[in-house]
Design an enzyme around this catalytic site. Structure first.
Site, PDB file in Angstrom:
ATOM      1  CG  HIS A 106      59.555  59.290  37.669  1.00 24.23           C
ATOM      2  ND1 HIS A 106      60.417  60.361  37.574  1.00 24.23           N
ATOM      3  CD2 HIS A 106      58.315  59.839  37.707  1.00 24.23           C
ATOM      4  CE1 HIS A 106      59.751  61.494  37.542  1.00 24.23           C
ATOM      5  NE2 HIS A 106      58.450  61.200  37.642  1.00 24.23           N
ATOM      6  CB  CYS A 137      55.835  61.506  39.690  1.00 25.88           C
ATOM      7  SG  CYS A 137      54.679  60.955  38.415  1.00 25.88           S
TER       8      CYS A 137
END
Length: 406
Positions: free
Chosen positions: A331, A350
């Site tokens: 992301h 992430c």
């Protein structure tokens, strides 16, 4: 003397008449002595004529004729003391049901389960070892299911996916007849690629080829679950066809130790992107993952991470692409400094790419460019992380399981 001879002749004639009368009555006289041709009933068949032979073969059809609400799985055609020679099965529309006689000639099976809510006419022929034929027939109807199971999958017909695409079915309830369910889902790839399924527990079936798909492959998925008893008394409830195309081959390798992501497209390295992956306390999973959803701006909160203190967060995260069901993403990161990327790992697991301020992020940032170039089914490999290996059932991570055990 004449009168004596006359009387003898008369006596003989009378005897013949009596014998004839006795023969006509069906008594002891042989049938060859009955009336000659042209009079009476004519000669009977010779006593030596053989009676018709009875076949030793016995054909059995289940369900029996007249049965209603039969389970499709109850249908069987078999023979004892002989071999089947021909079996014809037609439905209420008069359409033939495909099937075949077993190699040993002792049974016949349909190519797929009989349809529910239908009626069938069956005729089976067989012969014994001497070639004497026999036959049997049955007419019956199948049940209408009172309970069905969903078969939700992740394919949208007409879509284009990456080379790592795994087709995943969620049934929403435990499946008992896993072999029958897997056999009712077949793939037809334009390049002949073979696909095999693996059960992730008893409610989820994932299907993939041995190696990544080839770009440009068109894939058809044939789902025939309506008449499959997936669990006792529960049927699949759906017959449908789906199709998709494999797009470019994008495989991105994240090196957590080097803080980089090398993007390879169609076999060529196209760029190296500075990244920030999971911190030492929350390392990113190692292994091969697949983009399973492009979610745009996603709401991410530490409330989903029990005991996370300090470091709580509640963010609108731009350019988010999900890699695992447990919450691993690639992301945009628009809250860390420019110097973070390529030098330090600060995320909660992430893979972060630099982005611009605002809920939507930028349009010309590393995160935006990678998001725009990516598709569901693209591969993201993580190496040199301090994290565990990603589990095959966490997202579309089945590529981490060897084909021999798939």
């Amino acid at each position: 003397m004449r009168s004596i001879r006359f009387g003898a002749a008369l006596a003989v004639g009378t005897t013949m008449l009596l014998a004839t009368a006795c023969g006509s009555g069906g008594g002891h006289v042989d049938s060859a002595s009955s009336h000659p041709a042209g009079g009476g009933t004519g000669p009977a068949a010779p006593a030596s004529s053989a009676a018709p032979k009875t076949s030793a073969a016995v054909v059995d059809i289940e369900p029996k004729s007249g049965t209603q609400d039969a389970a499709p799985s109850a249908f069987k055609v078999g023979v004892t003391s002989g071999k089947l020679t021909q079996v014809t099965v037609t439905d209420k529309a008069g359409q033939s049901v495909p099937g075949s006689i077993a190699a040993d000639g002792l049974s016949w099976a349909p190519a797929s389960p009989l349809a529910v809510s239908d009626s069938f006419q069956v005729k089976a022929e067989a012969a014994d070892a001497n070639g004497v034929a026999t036959s049997a027939s049955s007419s019956f109807s199948t049940l209408t299911p009172t309970e069905t199971s969903r078969s939700q999958d992740n394919v949208v017909t007409g879509s284009t996916y990456g080379v790592g695409m795994i087709v995943s079915f969620d049934f929403g309830r435990p499946i008992k007849n896993t072999k029958a369910v897997a056999g009712a889902i077949t793939f037809e790839a334009s390049d002949g690629t073979q696909v095999k399924g693996h059960w992730m527990g008893n409610q989820r079936l994932d299907l993939r080829p041995e190696n990544f798909w080839k770009p440009g492959t068109t894939v058809k998925v044939h789902i025939r679950l309506k008449s499959v008893e997936v669990a006792p008394g529960v049927y699949g409830g759906s017959d449908r066809d789906e199709s998709f195309t494999i797009g470019h081959a994008q495989i991105s390798t994240v090196d957590a130790a080097a803080h980089t992501m090398v993007v390879q497209r169609d076999g060529q390295d196209v760029e190296t992107v500075p990244i920030s992956s999971g911190s030492n306390d929350h390392p990113t999973y190692n292994g091969t993952m697949v983009i399973e959803a492009k979610e745009g701006t996603a709401h991410m909160t530490s409330a989903s991470v029990p005991g996370l203190k300090p470091g709580e967060y509640d963010l609108q995260v731009p350019h988010s692409m999900r890699l695992t069901d447990s919450g691993t993403y690639v992301h945009g990161n628009n809250w860390s400094s420019h110097a973070t990327f390529g030098s330090v790992n600060v995320s909660h697991g992430c893979v972060g790419l630099e982005d611009a301020p605002g809920d939507q992020g930028g349009t010309d940032t590393p995160a935006a460019k990678f998001y725009d170039a990516s598709q569901v089914g693209d591969v993201v490999k993580v190496v040199n992380s301090k994290g565990d290996q990603v589990a095959p059932d966490n997202g579309l991570s089945g590529w981490n399981m060897p084909w021999s055990t798939w």
